[in-house]
Design an enzyme around this catalytic site. Structure first.
Site, PDB file in Angstrom:
ATOM      1  N   ASN A   6     -89.407  70.249  99.168  1.00 27.16           N
ATOM      2  CA  ASN A   6     -89.427  68.785  99.087  1.00 27.16           C
ATOM      3  C   ASN A   6     -88.123  68.322  99.732  1.00 27.16           C
ATOM      4  OD1 ASN A   6     -89.423  66.099  98.427  1.00 27.16           O
ATOM      5  ND2 ASN A   6     -89.066  66.413  96.230  1.00 27.16           N
ATOM      6  N   LYS A   9     -87.135  65.476 100.485  1.00 28.43           N
ATOM      7  CA  LYS A   9     -86.666  64.147 100.042  1.00 28.43           C
ATOM      8  C   LYS A   9     -86.265  63.315 101.259  1.00 28.43           C
ATOM      9  CE  LYS A   9     -85.511  66.269  95.709  1.00 28.43           C
ATOM     10  NZ  LYS A   9     -84.810  66.241  94.457  1.00 28.43           N
ATOM     11  N   HIS A  50     -93.280  62.238  91.740  1.00 30.26           N
ATOM     12  CA  HIS A  50     -91.967  62.866  91.591  1.00 30.26           C
ATOM     13  C   HIS A  50     -91.104  62.011  90.663  1.00 30.26           C
ATOM     14  CE1 HIS A  50     -88.000  64.390  92.511  1.00 30.26           C
ATOM     15  NE2 HIS A  50     -88.604  65.496  92.905  1.00 30.26           N
ATOM     16  N   GLU A 110     -88.146  61.127  90.852  1.00 30.98           N
ATOM     17  CA  GLU A 110     -87.332  60.116  91.553  1.00 30.98           C
ATOM     18  C   GLU A 110     -88.169  58.873  91.844  1.00 30.98           C
ATOM     19  OE1 GLU A 110     -85.951  62.724  94.640  1.00 30.98           O
ATOM     20  OE2 GLU A 110     -84.772  63.800  93.155  1.00 30.98           O
ATOM     21  N   GLU A 131     -91.361  69.816  86.527  1.00 28.41           N
ATOM     22  CA  GLU A 131     -89.992  69.563  86.986  1.00 28.41           C
ATOM     23  C   GLU A 131     -89.208  68.824  85.902  1.00 28.41           C
ATOM     24  OE1 GLU A 131     -89.641  69.735  91.535  1.00 28.41           O
ATOM     25  OE2 GLU A 131     -89.938  67.676  90.941  1.00 28.41           O
ATOM     26  N   GLY A 170     -81.752  68.621  91.071  1.00 22.88           N
ATOM     27  CA  GLY A 170     -80.553  68.290  91.843  1.00 22.88           C
ATOM     28  C   GLY A 170     -79.270  68.413  91.058  1.00 22.88           C
ATOM     29  N   SER A 208     -83.664  72.703  90.735  1.00 22.27           N
ATOM     30  CA  SER A 208     -82.560  73.614  91.064  1.00 22.27           C
ATOM     31  C   SER A 208     -83.022  75.060  91.238  1.00 22.27           C
ATOM     32  CB  SER A 208     -81.434  73.511  90.031  1.00 22.27           C
ATOM     33  OG  SER A 208     -80.881  72.198  90.053  1.00 22.27           O
TER      34      SER A 208
HETATM   35  P1  PGA Z   1     -83.904  70.383  93.545  1.00 19.56           P
HETATM   36  O1  PGA Z   1     -85.130  69.364  93.627  1.00 19.56           O
HETATM   37  O2  PGA Z   1     -84.457  71.741  93.921  1.00 19.56           O
HETATM   38  O3  PGA Z   1     -82.902  69.876  94.521  1.00 19.56           O
HETATM   39  O4  PGA Z   1     -83.430  70.369  92.130  1.00 19.56           O
HETATM   40  C1  PGA Z   1     -86.402  69.729  93.181  1.00 19.56           C
HETATM   41  C2  PGA Z   1     -87.324  68.548  93.353  1.00 19.56           C
HETATM   42  O5  PGA Z   1     -86.901  67.424  93.127  1.00 19.56           O
HETATM   43  O6  PGA Z   1     -88.503  68.719  93.705  1.00 19.56           O
END
Ligand code: PGA
Length: 256
Positions: free
Chosen positions: A13, A15, A98, A100, A170, A176, A216
């Site tokens: 992903n 982003k 997601h 976010e 998630e 993140g 992460s």
């Molecule tokens: P990250 O993001 O691996 O940077 O923690 C995962 C995601 O948001 O899908």
């Protein structure tokens, strides 16, 4: 045993990262590194990178995904992109719900459901994201919350359509932050997701469902997470922006 029969999917992903030019470079770097993977490899790229990604990935084993889709078929929704537009471009997967998007763009369980259904109707495979915040985990409501998110997201999705659904667990506190869920925490919730899908669609459907962990996941911790019986893959943010790190995770899925 069941795990061997399910499709392991490692999805990046990206982003809001990478211009189309940069996306081309990253894919040029990545594609040869994952060409022998025996899991499914997906890159979910910004909308502006989709065309270049589809051109670069044509004839390779890397599949292209988008990061969001609108639920209406067409109309006066300035700035939005429909499922038919994505499908016509050659997109196969789309991230839906997601955290976010839930946090910054007012996404709700209901709109997640509408987007998932619109994606499925257009022949796209939604990667539906669910997961709890730190406060919710500390309150002990993780399983209840994730069960509810899954149930609402799948409302009106047929058993046939479910075959094209991927669910990504998630935990919001792990995204993140560099703070990964332990392999046991990931396993526990991924198993709970499979259980609720079993209650809704039956055991066979649940056994066939790909459930990813995201938050992460990186080259160091992927193997342990992916070795768990109910963790069938990963949704990877930060580590998907570095071809060699992402390739290590793909390799871990191939072995896991
Ligand atoms: P990250 O993001 O691996 O940077 O923690 C995962 C995601 O948001 O899908």
């Amino acid at each position: 045993m069941d795990k061997q029969n399910r499709k392991a999917i490692i999805a990046g992903n990206w982003k809001m990262n990478k211009t189309p030019t940069e996306a081309g470079f990253l894919l040029d770097d990545l594609i040869p590194q994952v060409e022998y993977a025996n899991c499914e490899v997906v890159c979910c790229v910004p909308a502006t990178d989709l065309a270049v990604a589809i051109a670069k990935c044509a004839g390779t084993n890397v599949h292209v995904g988008a990061q969001n889709v609108h639920f209406e078929k067409a109309g006066a929704y300035t700035g939005e992109i429909s499922a038919d537009m994505l499908a016509d471009l050659g997109v196969e997967y789309v991230v839906v719900g997601h955290s976010e998007r839930r946090q910054y763009f007012a996404e709700t369980d209901e709109t997640v459901n509408k987007r998932a259904k619109a994606a499925l109707a257009a022949g796209l495979k939604p990667i539906i994201c669910v997961g709890e915040s730190l406060a919710q985990r500390e309150q002990g409501v993780t399983e209840e919350l994730v069960r509810m998110q899954v149930k609402i997201a799948l409302g009106g999705v047929s058993a046939e359509q479910l075959k094209n659904v991927v669910i990504a667990y998630e935990p919001v506190w792990a995204i993140g932050t560099g703070r990964t869920a332990t392999a046991d925490q990931a396993q526990e919730v991924c198993a709970a997701i499979r259980k609720v899908v079993g209650e809704l669609y039956g055991e066979d459907a649940a056994r066939g469902l790909t459930v990813q962990y995201g938050g992460s996941m990186n080259a160091e911790n992927a193997a342990e997470l992916l070795a768990k019986p109910d963790v069938d893959g990963g949704l990877i943010g930060g580590a998907s922006l570095k071809a060699d790190q992402f390739a290590v995770i793909v390799d871990a899925a191939t072995k896991g």
